[in-house]
Design a protein around this motif. Structure first.
Motif, PDB file in Angstrom:
ATOM      1  N   UNK A 116      30.950  59.144  67.854  1.00  0.00           N
ATOM      2  CA  UNK A 116      32.323  58.630  68.063  1.00  0.00           C
ATOM      3  C   UNK A 116      32.651  58.325  66.743  1.00  0.00           C
ATOM      4  N   UNK A 117      31.656  57.457  65.942  1.00  0.00           N
ATOM      5  CA  UNK A 117      32.225  56.891  64.686  1.00  0.00           C
ATOM      6  C   UNK A 117      32.538  58.219  63.601  1.00  0.00           C
ATOM      7  N   UNK A 118      31.776  58.955  63.805  1.00  0.00           N
ATOM      8  CA  UNK A 118      31.790  60.187  62.830  1.00  0.00           C
ATOM      9  C   UNK A 118      33.325  60.599  62.897  1.00  0.00           C
ATOM     10  N   UNK A 119      33.668  60.870  64.170  1.00  0.00           N
ATOM     11  CA  UNK A 119      35.296  61.585  64.584  1.00  0.00           C
ATOM     12  C   UNK A 119      36.304  60.626  64.295  1.00  0.00           C
ATOM     13  N   UNK A 120      36.022  59.359  64.439  1.00  0.00           N
ATOM     14  CA  UNK A 120      36.887  58.355  64.070  1.00  0.00           C
ATOM     15  C   UNK A 120      37.284  58.322  62.770  1.00  0.00           C
ATOM     16  N   UNK A 121      36.071  58.445  61.993  1.00  0.00           N
ATOM     17  CA  UNK A 121      36.046  58.435  60.635  1.00  0.00           C
ATOM     18  C   UNK A 121      37.044  59.778  60.002  1.00  0.00           C
ATOM     19  N   UNK A 122      36.917  60.735  60.604  1.00  0.00           N
ATOM     20  CA  UNK A 122      37.712  62.035  60.233  1.00  0.00           C
ATOM     21  C   UNK A 122      39.060  61.807  60.455  1.00  0.00           C
ATOM     22  N   UNK A 123      39.445  61.233  61.754  1.00  0.00           N
ATOM     23  CA  UNK A 123      40.772  60.958  62.192  1.00  0.00           C
ATOM     24  C   UNK A 123      41.420  59.868  61.124  1.00  0.00           C
ATOM     25  N   UNK A 124      40.457  58.859  60.604  1.00  0.00           N
ATOM     26  CA  UNK A 124      41.014  57.862  59.922  1.00  0.00           C
ATOM     27  C   UNK A 124      41.542  58.575  58.531  1.00  0.00           C
ATOM     28  N   UNK A 125      40.663  59.277  58.031  1.00  0.00           N
ATOM     29  CA  UNK A 125      41.019  59.859  56.706  1.00  0.00           C
ATOM     30  C   UNK A 125      42.323  60.668  57.096  1.00  0.00           C
ATOM     31  N   UNK A 126      42.391  61.716  57.856  1.00  0.00           N
ATOM     32  CA  UNK A 126      43.502  62.498  58.257  1.00  0.00           C
ATOM     33  C   UNK A 126      44.997  61.558  58.469  1.00  0.00           C
ATOM     34  N   UNK A 127      44.830  60.411  59.130  1.00  0.00           N
ATOM     35  CA  UNK A 127      45.979  59.405  59.299  1.00  0.00           C
ATOM     36  C   UNK A 127      46.207  58.966  57.803  1.00  0.00           C
ATOM     37  N   UNK A 128      45.300  58.550  57.028  1.00  0.00           N
ATOM     38  CA  UNK A 128      45.511  58.040  55.661  1.00  0.00           C
ATOM     39  C   UNK A 128      46.342  58.997  54.893  1.00  0.00           C
ATOM     40  N   UNK A 129      46.055  60.334  54.959  1.00  0.00           N
ATOM     41  CA  UNK A 129      46.449  61.250  54.435  1.00  0.00           C
ATOM     42  C   UNK A 129      48.048  61.620  54.632  1.00  0.00           C
ATOM     43  N   UNK A 130      48.139  61.428  56.192  1.00  0.00           N
ATOM     44  CA  UNK A 130      49.629  61.461  56.494  1.00  0.00           C
ATOM     45  C   UNK A 130      50.558  60.454  56.118  1.00  0.00           C
ATOM     46  N   UNK A 131      49.879  59.209  56.157  1.00  0.00           N
ATOM     47  CA  UNK A 131      50.540  57.959  55.404  1.00  0.00           C
ATOM     48  C   UNK A 131      50.821  58.324  54.046  1.00  0.00           C
ATOM     49  N   UNK A 132      49.889  58.831  53.277  1.00  0.00           N
ATOM     50  CA  UNK A 132      50.373  58.996  51.942  1.00  0.00           C
ATOM     51  C   UNK A 132      51.469  60.139  51.730  1.00  0.00           C
ATOM     52  N   UNK A 133      51.328  61.390  52.518  1.00  0.00           N
ATOM     53  CA  UNK A 133      52.301  62.310  52.455  1.00  0.00           C
ATOM     54  C   UNK A 133      53.559  61.703  52.902  1.00  0.00           C
ATOM     55  N   UNK A 134      53.832  60.881  54.019  1.00  0.00           N
ATOM     56  CA  UNK A 134      54.954  60.158  54.306  1.00  0.00           C
ATOM     57  C   UNK A 134      55.701  59.408  53.141  1.00  0.00           C
ATOM     58  N   UNK A 135      54.831  58.498  52.512  1.00  0.00           N
ATOM     59  CA  UNK A 135      55.328  57.799  51.593  1.00  0.00           C
ATOM     60  C   UNK A 135      55.700  58.607  50.436  1.00  0.00           C
ATOM     61  N   UNK A 136      55.293  59.852  50.024  1.00  0.00           N
ATOM     62  CA  UNK A 136      55.713  60.474  49.094  1.00  0.00           C
ATOM     63  C   UNK A 136      56.904  61.382  49.225  1.00  0.00           C
ATOM     64  N   UNK A 137      57.484  61.451  50.490  1.00  0.00           N
ATOM     65  CA  UNK A 137      58.613  62.236  51.009  1.00  0.00           C
ATOM     66  C   UNK A 137      59.778  61.470  50.681  1.00  0.00           C
TER      67      UNK A 137
END
Length: 156
Positions: free
Chosen positions: A135-156
């Motif tokens: 669970x922790x491994x895949x939550x970590x993957x999702x967390x990284x994806x979520x942070x990438x999305x936040x970065x992309x959104x903040x740059x738009x």
């Protein structure tokens, strides 16, 4: 205008709950639990994840619905104005990664988490620890994806 603001607000709040919850669990809750013995730590994580996953289920559905609605509204406005709708790259990245995150969440919640619940309920601590690790491994993957999305959104 009001509908657009409401949709965007719901969207952002759901993202904050989901991504912020993963950041909290990964960087603050998990390290703090190392002070406890495995049965206590695993039972507590099982309980915390049950609550968190219940809220994330709603957050994920809200993010999907509001995101699609906002894209649809933008496309409709452009088409009605006689323009061709070309979705911006940032939106495409956010939408694609968001859908991937939802799929990963459903795998975590409905495939990886139930064995942990079963193992905790039968006091099978090695199996519970192994399930929590997955669970922790895949939550970590999702967390990284979520942070990438936040970065992309903040740059738009």
């Amino acid at each position: 205008m009001v509908l657009d603001a409401l949709l965007k607000t719901l969207h952002v709040l759901a993202v904050v709950l989901w991504v912020g919850g993963m950041v909290f669990a990964h960087f603050y809750l998990r390290p703090s639990l190392t002070e406890f013995d495995p049965p206590t730590r695993l039972a507590l994580m099982c309980s915390v994840l049950k609550r968190f996953f219940g809220h994330v289920l709603w957050a994920a559905l809200i993010v999907l619905a509001t995101g699609l609605w906002m894209i649809g509204r933008a496309a409709k406005v452009m088409v009605q104005a006689g323009m061709e709708f070309n979705m911006p790259l940032a939106w495409t990245i956010m939408a694609t990664l968001g859908v991937v995150m939802v799929v990963i969440f459903f795998v975590i919640r409905f495939r990886l988490y139930p064995p942990m619940v079963e193992a905790v309920s039968t006091a099978d601590w090695p199996s519970a620890a192994a399930a929590l690790s997955r669970v922790r491994k895949w939550v970590t993957v999702n967390m990284v994806l979520g942070l990438v999305i936040v970065v992309v959104a903040s740059m738009y």
